[in-house]
Design a protein around this motif. Structure first.
Motif, PDB file in Angstrom:
ATOM      1  N   TYR A 111       4.853 -11.291   5.823  1.00 44.87           N
ATOM      2  CA  TYR A 111       3.616 -10.969   5.110  1.00 44.87           C
ATOM      3  C   TYR A 111       3.339  -9.463   5.140  1.00 44.87           C
ATOM      4  O   TYR A 111       2.881  -8.884   4.160  1.00 44.87           O
ATOM      5  N   LYS A 112       3.631  -8.815   6.269  1.00 46.09           N
ATOM      6  CA  LYS A 112       3.361  -7.388   6.421  1.00 46.09           C
ATOM      7  C   LYS A 112       4.454  -6.504   5.838  1.00 46.09           C
ATOM      8  O   LYS A 112       4.277  -5.294   5.741  1.00 46.09           O
ATOM      9  N   GLU A 113       5.569  -7.085   5.442  1.00 44.61           N
ATOM     10  CA  GLU A 113       6.696  -6.297   4.968  1.00 44.61           C
ATOM     11  C   GLU A 113       6.335  -5.545   3.686  1.00 44.61           C
ATOM     12  O   GLU A 113       5.831  -6.126   2.722  1.00 44.61           O
ATOM     13  N   ASN A 114       6.571  -4.246   3.700  1.00 41.32           N
ATOM     14  CA  ASN A 114       6.334  -3.364   2.546  1.00 41.32           C
ATOM     15  C   ASN A 114       4.868  -3.315   2.112  1.00 41.32           C
ATOM     16  O   ASN A 114       4.545  -2.749   1.068  1.00 41.32           O
ATOM     17  N   ASN A 115       3.997  -3.946   2.900  1.00 46.75           N
ATOM     18  CA  ASN A 115       2.554  -3.921   2.634  1.00 46.75           C
ATOM     19  C   ASN A 115       2.175  -4.613   1.319  1.00 46.75           C
ATOM     20  O   ASN A 115       1.033  -4.521   0.865  1.00 46.75           O
ATOM     21  N   LYS A 116       3.135  -5.303   0.685  1.00 49.46           N
ATOM     22  CA  LYS A 116       2.826  -5.982  -0.577  1.00 49.46           C
ATOM     23  C   LYS A 116       1.972  -7.219  -0.346  1.00 49.46           C
ATOM     24  O   LYS A 116       1.078  -7.525  -1.143  1.00 49.46           O
ATOM     25  N   GLY A 117       2.260  -7.952   0.742  1.00 46.25           N
ATOM     26  CA  GLY A 117       1.489  -9.152   1.044  1.00 46.25           C
ATOM     27  C   GLY A 117       0.009  -8.871   1.216  1.00 46.25           C
ATOM     28  O   GLY A 117      -0.832  -9.520   0.559  1.00 46.25           O
ATOM     29  N   PRO A 118      -0.377  -7.931   2.080  1.00 49.54           N
ATOM     30  CA  PRO A 118      -1.806  -7.640   2.232  1.00 49.54           C
ATOM     31  C   PRO A 118      -2.477  -7.155   0.952  1.00 49.54           C
ATOM     32  O   PRO A 118      -3.635  -7.503   0.690  1.00 49.54           O
ATOM     33  N   LEU A 119      -1.773  -6.369   0.152  1.00 51.90           N
ATOM     34  CA  LEU A 119      -2.376  -5.883  -1.088  1.00 51.90           C
ATOM     35  C   LEU A 119      -2.612  -7.021  -2.080  1.00 51.90           C
ATOM     36  O   LEU A 119      -3.666  -7.093  -2.727  1.00 51.90           O
TER      37      LEU A 119
END
Length: 262
Positions: A111-119
Motif C-alpha cells: 500500500y505504501k509503495e511509491n506513495n500511490k496507494g495513499p494518494l
C-alpha cells in the motif's frame, strides 16, 4: 496504522447501520372510515409502504359509503431516488472500508509503495465524504416528504367518503418513523467519520511530514579555541627568580666604600 485500522472498523460499522436502517424499512398506518350505514364502514383500513418509497405505486381500497362500493386510491410521490442514492452510498462505503482494512492489515507495505496507494485512498475517501454529505441531505429532505405523504390526516382528505357530512373518518395508527430518523442520523455520523478519515489518509501520504518535523535544537556557543602554547612557556613558567639571593650576591660582590677601592 493501528489507529487507521480501528477507524476503518468504525466506518464499516456505521455504514452498515446507515443503509440497513433505511433499506430494510417497512411501515404501516391505519384509518377508520365510518359510514352512515355501518355495514359499509371500514374501521381499520390498513396501508403499508416500504423502501424504496415509490408511494405512487402504493394503493388501498377505501369504502365510498354508497351501496358497499369501494374506490382504489394511490398515495402521492416517488421518493426512491433519494432513498436508493443514500443506500447505495452506504453499501459502497462499507465495501471500500472493508477492502481498505484488509489492505492495511495484510498488504501495508504494498500500500505504501511509491506513495500511490495513499494518494488514491485520499481521493476516494474525499469523494465518499462528499457523497455522504449529498446523500444524507437528500434523504433528509426525502424523508420529510415521505412523512407528509404517509400522514393519516393527509391521506384522509383523499377519501371521497370522508368529505360527506354523513361519514366520519379518523386516523387509528400513525406510521413509526423512528428507524428512518435513525438512518438520517447515521448518515451525518458517517459524514463526520469520513471527513475525519481524510486526516488519517493524509498523514499516510507523507505530504505533511516535512511540516511536522521538529526544529533542530539551538546550537550551544562554541568553546573558544585554546591559545597556542609557546614551547618555551613551560621552561619560563618553571623558572622562578630568587630576588633575595641575587641581592645578597650583589652585596657581596660590590665594594663597601670608595676608600676600599682606592
Amino acid at each position: 496504522m493501528a489507529a487507521a485500522a480501528m477507524w476503518l472498523l468504525y466506518l464499516s460499522f456505521f455504514a452498515i447501520l446507515a443503509f440497513s436502517t433505511c433499506g430494510s424499512y417497512s411501515g404501516t398506518f391505519r384509518l377508520s372510515v365510518e359510514c352512515e350505514n355501518r355495514t359499509e364502514s371500514d374501521l381499520s383500513l390498513q396501508v403499508e409502504f416500504e423502501y424504496p418509497f415509490r408511494l405512487h405505486q402504493v394503493y388501498f381500497d377505501a369504502p365510498t359509503c354508497q351501496g358497499g362500493n369501494k374506490e382504489r386510491l394511490f398515495l402521492v410521490g416517488d421518493y426512491s431516488s433519494s432513498a436508493e442514492f443514500f443506500v447505495t452510498v452506504g453499501v459502497f462505503s462499507f465495501l471500500y472500508a472493508a477492502a481498505a482494512l484488509v489492505l492495511y492489515v495484510f498488504f501495508f507495505q504494498k500500500y505504501k509503495e511509491n506513495n500511490k496507494g495513499p494518494l488514491m485512498d485520499l481521493g476516494v475517501t474525499g469523494v465518499l465524504a462528499f457523497l455522504w454529505l449529498v446523500s444524507s441531505a437528500a434523504w433528509a429532505k426525502g424523508l420529510s416528504d415521505v412523512k407528509t405523504a404517509t400522514d393519516p390526516d393527509q391521506v384522509i382528505t383523499m377519501v371521497a367518503a370522508c368529505n360527506a357530512q354523513t361519514s366520519r373518518c379518523r386516523e387509528v395508527h400513525d406510521p413509526v418513523m423512528s428507524g428512518l430518523n435513525t438512518s438520517v442520523a447515521f448518515g451525518f455520523i458517517n459524514l463526520v467519520l469520513w471527513v475525519g478519515g481524510l486526516w488519517f489518509v493524509f498523514k499516510e501520504t507523507g505530504i505533511v511530514a516535512p511540516f511536522m518535523r521538529a526544529p533542530p535544537p539551538e546550537g550551544k556557543a562554541a568553546a573558544p579555541e585554546p591559545y597556542e602554547q609557546d614551547p618555551y612557556a613551560s621552561n619560563q613558567a618553571g623558572y622562578q627568580p630568587n630576588y633575595t639571593q641575587e641581592a645578597e650576591l650583589g652585596q657581596q660582590g660590590a665594594p663597601t666604600s670608595f676608600s676600599n677601592q682606592m
